[in-house]
Design a protein around this motif. Structure first.
Motif, short mmCIF file in Angstrom:
data_model
loop_
_atom_site.label_atom_id
_atom_site.label_comp_id
_atom_site.label_asym_id
_atom_site.label_seq_id
_atom_site.Cartn_x
_atom_site.Cartn_y
_atom_site.Cartn_z
N CYS A 146 46.24 32.12 39.28
CA CYS A 146 46.15 33.28 38.40
C CYS A 146 45.76 34.49 39.25
CB CYS A 146 45.16 33.07 37.27
SG CYS A 146 43.45 32.80 37.74
N ALA A 147 46.21 35.63 38.80
CA ALA A 147 45.97 36.87 39.51
C ALA A 147 45.72 37.98 38.51
CB ALA A 147 47.16 37.22 40.40
N ALA A 148 45.03 39.00 38.94
CA ALA A 148 44.73 40.11 38.03
C ALA A 148 44.74 41.42 38.78
CB ALA A 148 43.36 39.89 37.36
N ASP A 149 45.08 42.43 38.06
CA ASP A 149 45.03 43.77 38.62
C ASP A 149 44.85 44.78 37.51
OD1 ASP A 149 45.79 45.06 41.50
OD2 ASP A 149 46.32 46.40 39.84
N GLN A 150 44.09 45.80 37.81
CA GLN A 150 43.79 46.80 36.79
C GLN A 150 44.78 47.96 36.80
OE1 GLN A 150 39.70 47.97 37.03
NE2 GLN A 150 39.57 48.50 34.87
N SER A 151 45.49 48.12 37.93
CA SER A 151 46.32 49.31 38.09
C SER A 151 47.80 49.03 38.17
CB SER A 151 45.88 50.07 39.35
OG SER A 151 44.50 50.36 39.31
#
Length: 124
Positions: free
Chosen positions: A94-99
């Motif tokens: 899993c990966a996440a990014d805010q932008s």
């Protein structure tokens, strides 16, 4: 943000698994969260993503079998995988990014935060 992926294991063809991606101390709803997978000798590939609004996106081959969802109260994103096939065997991340922008959500290079991966093996 730190991500913790879990839920992998050994399952027979046609079976199901639910992967979890948990974070602490952050509001997951502010992030785009994606699931990727990497099989031995292959490139990391996009599986599914969850936009901040809750909209979902899937790789074409996963539509109808995989479902990504979010539990805001638990700060956890799930990947429900049904009708699993041997070719689904891989390490799932899993990966996440805010932008991240919409056009980039299928590209692993644009995600800043990654979990450690969880092994899924589909075999009889």
């Amino acid at each position: 943000v730190q991500l913790q992926a879990s839920g992998g294991g050994l399952v027979q063809p046609g079976g199901s698994l639910r992967l979890s991606c948990a974070t602490s101390g952050r509001t997951f709803s502010r992030y785009v969260v994606g699931w990727f997978r990497q099989a031995p000798g292959k490139e990391r590939e996009f599986v599914a993503a969850l936009w901040r609004s809750g909209a979902t996106y899937y790789a074409d081959s996963k539509k109808g079998r995989f479902t990504i969802s979010r539990d805001n109260a638990k700060n956890t994103v799930y990947l429900q995988m049904n009708s699993l096939k041997p070719e689904d065997t891989a390490v799932y991340y899993c990966a996440a990014d805010q932008s991240i922008i919409m056009s980039a959500i299928t590209s692993s290079q644009y995600y800043t935060h990654w979990g450690q991966g969880t092994q899924v093996t589909v075999s009889s």
